[in-house]
Design a protein around this motif. Structure first.
Motif, mmCIF file in Angstrom:
data_model
loop_
_atom_site.group_PDB
_atom_site.id
_atom_site.type_symbol
_atom_site.label_atom_id
_atom_site.label_comp_id
_atom_site.label_asym_id
_atom_site.label_seq_id
_atom_site.Cartn_x
_atom_site.Cartn_y
_atom_site.Cartn_z
ATOM 1 N N ASP A 1 -1.325 -10.499 1.450
ATOM 2 C CA ASP A 1 -0.690 -10.710 0.368
ATOM 3 C C ASP A 1 -0.051 -9.269 -0.218
ATOM 4 O O ASP A 1 1.041 -9.171 -0.644
ATOM 5 C CB ASP A 1 -1.412 -11.456 -0.922
ATOM 6 C CG ASP A 1 -1.491 -12.729 -0.494
ATOM 7 O OD1 ASP A 1 -1.008 -13.321 0.321
ATOM 8 O OD2 ASP A 1 -2.501 -13.369 -1.032
ATOM 9 N N TRP A 2 -0.876 -8.161 -0.443
ATOM 10 C CA TRP A 2 -0.751 -6.832 -0.816
ATOM 11 C C TRP A 2 0.277 -6.223 0.209
ATOM 12 O O TRP A 2 1.245 -5.493 -0.309
ATOM 13 C CB TRP A 2 -1.956 -6.101 -0.944
ATOM 14 C CG TRP A 2 -1.527 -4.884 -1.468
ATOM 15 C CD1 TRP A 2 -1.680 -4.524 -2.810
ATOM 16 C CD2 TRP A 2 -1.258 -3.509 -0.716
ATOM 17 N NE1 TRP A 2 -1.279 -3.049 -2.837
ATOM 18 C CE2 TRP A 2 -1.148 -2.387 -1.632
ATOM 19 C CE3 TRP A 2 -1.174 -3.238 0.585
ATOM 20 C CZ2 TRP A 2 -0.888 -1.217 -1.188
ATOM 21 C CZ3 TRP A 2 -1.054 -1.928 1.088
ATOM 22 C CH2 TRP A 2 -0.916 -0.800 0.072
ATOM 23 N N LEU A 3 0.180 -6.564 1.450
ATOM 24 C CA LEU A 3 1.136 -5.789 2.323
ATOM 25 C C LEU A 3 2.558 -6.458 2.360
ATOM 26 O O LEU A 3 3.455 -5.580 2.158
ATOM 27 C CB LEU A 3 0.487 -6.028 3.895
ATOM 28 C CG LEU A 3 -0.708 -5.024 4.141
ATOM 29 C CD1 LEU A 3 -1.290 -5.596 5.473
ATOM 30 C CD2 LEU A 3 -0.102 -3.536 4.077
ATOM 31 N N GLN A 4 2.504 -7.845 2.077
ATOM 32 C CA GLN A 4 3.724 -8.333 1.989
ATOM 33 C C GLN A 4 4.364 -8.363 0.775
ATOM 34 O O GLN A 4 5.681 -8.218 0.506
ATOM 35 C CB GLN A 4 3.535 -9.995 2.278
ATOM 36 C CG GLN A 4 3.264 -10.231 3.538
ATOM 37 C CD GLN A 4 3.073 -12.018 3.781
ATOM 38 O OE1 GLN A 4 2.670 -12.615 2.897
ATOM 39 N NE2 GLN A 4 3.505 -12.450 4.955
ATOM 40 N N ALA A 5 3.544 -7.512 -0.391
ATOM 41 C CA ALA A 5 4.361 -7.463 -1.550
ATOM 42 C C ALA A 5 5.216 -6.071 -1.616
ATOM 43 O O ALA A 5 5.677 -5.853 -2.668
ATOM 44 C CB ALA A 5 3.262 -7.496 -2.578
ATOM 45 N N GLN A 6 4.825 -5.256 -0.511
ATOM 46 C CA GLN A 6 5.275 -3.964 -0.625
ATOM 47 C C GLN A 6 6.615 -3.865 -0.298
ATOM 48 O O GLN A 6 7.373 -4.816 0.342
ATOM 49 C CB GLN A 6 4.684 -3.044 0.565
ATOM 50 C CG GLN A 6 2.979 -2.981 0.247
ATOM 51 C CD GLN A 6 2.741 -2.336 -1.080
ATOM 52 O OE1 GLN A 6 3.008 -1.489 -1.702
ATOM 53 N NE2 GLN A 6 2.043 -3.213 -1.763
#
Length: 221
Positions: free
Chosen positions: A209-214
């Motif tokens: 989720d964190w990576l896709q939000a970048q």
């Protein structure tokens, strides 16, 4: 009979190799007609009577690209979109500018082999072989040095120095394409299922989720 099968297999192999790269021109030039609504594998030819010297010309590769971004790099690609006369000629060019510690991140050219020459500075460059052994070939190259990245393999360039670096790359396609690995995996639209990515990378779903939000930027112009 066996020799016939062998011959057919050889012809199939040769044919598949022949169509695996840009088509060879059958005339002096085929300047791209960008106004055409016909869809072909490449671009439709402009009427030769309408062709001008400017169809084979691009200006501005002497100007540094803007490296004031998260990657610290900028790729100025001169392909068939920039020079219509490149259509069917199977070649293109790129200028790559690097700020100190700038990175041209791991990426793939699906349709081209790349040969890179350093004009200023030093770069740490490399590519990884296919999944047979995932072997890394990497080297620090300096001004005047040349390095080759085979078609379709993941490769990168990193300016490990404290000064700007500049390189010129030639590519064996009029439209080599670029797939930046992180952008494609974590920045796809719509996003790839986090269940798929969590299992593929063996991490928890919150990390995905964190990576896709970048913000996965594109450093290609």
């Amino acid at each position: 009979m066996a020799s016939r099968i062998l011959l057919l297999a050889f012809l199939a192999l040769v044919s598949s190799h022949a169509i695996a790269s840009d088509p060879s021109p059958l005339q002096d030039f085929c300047v791209a007609d960008k106004t055409s609504h016909v869809f072909v594998n490449g671009l439709v030819c402009k009427n030769p009577n309408d062709v001008r010297a400017d169809d084979f010309f691009f200006s501005g590769l002497d100007r540094p690209g803007d490296t004031a971004n998260k990657l610290g790099s900028n790729v100025t690609l001169v392909n068939v979109e920039k020079i219509a006369g490149l259509n069917t000629l199977g070649i293109s060019l790129a200028r790559i500018d690097f700020a100190p510690y700038g990175l041209n991140p791991p990426h793939i050219h699906p349709r081209a082999t790349e040969i890179l020459t350093v004009l200023e500075g030093s770069l740490y460059v490399g590519f990884v072989t296919s999944n047979t052994d995932n072997r890394l070939f990497a080297k620090v190259i300096n001004k005047g040095d040349v390095f080759v990245f085979p078609q379709g393999l993941i490769h990168f360039q990193f300016n490990y120095g404290t000064k700007n670096a500049v390189a010129i790359a030639a590519l064996s396609s009029q439209n080599p394409g670029v797939i930046t690995v992180a952008n494609a995996v974590f920045g796809s639209k719509p996003p790839i299922s986090r269940d798929v990515l969590a299992k593929a990378f063996q991490v928890d779903k919150k990390t995905i989720d964190w990576l896709q939000a970048q913000f996965w930027m594109d450093n290609n112009n």
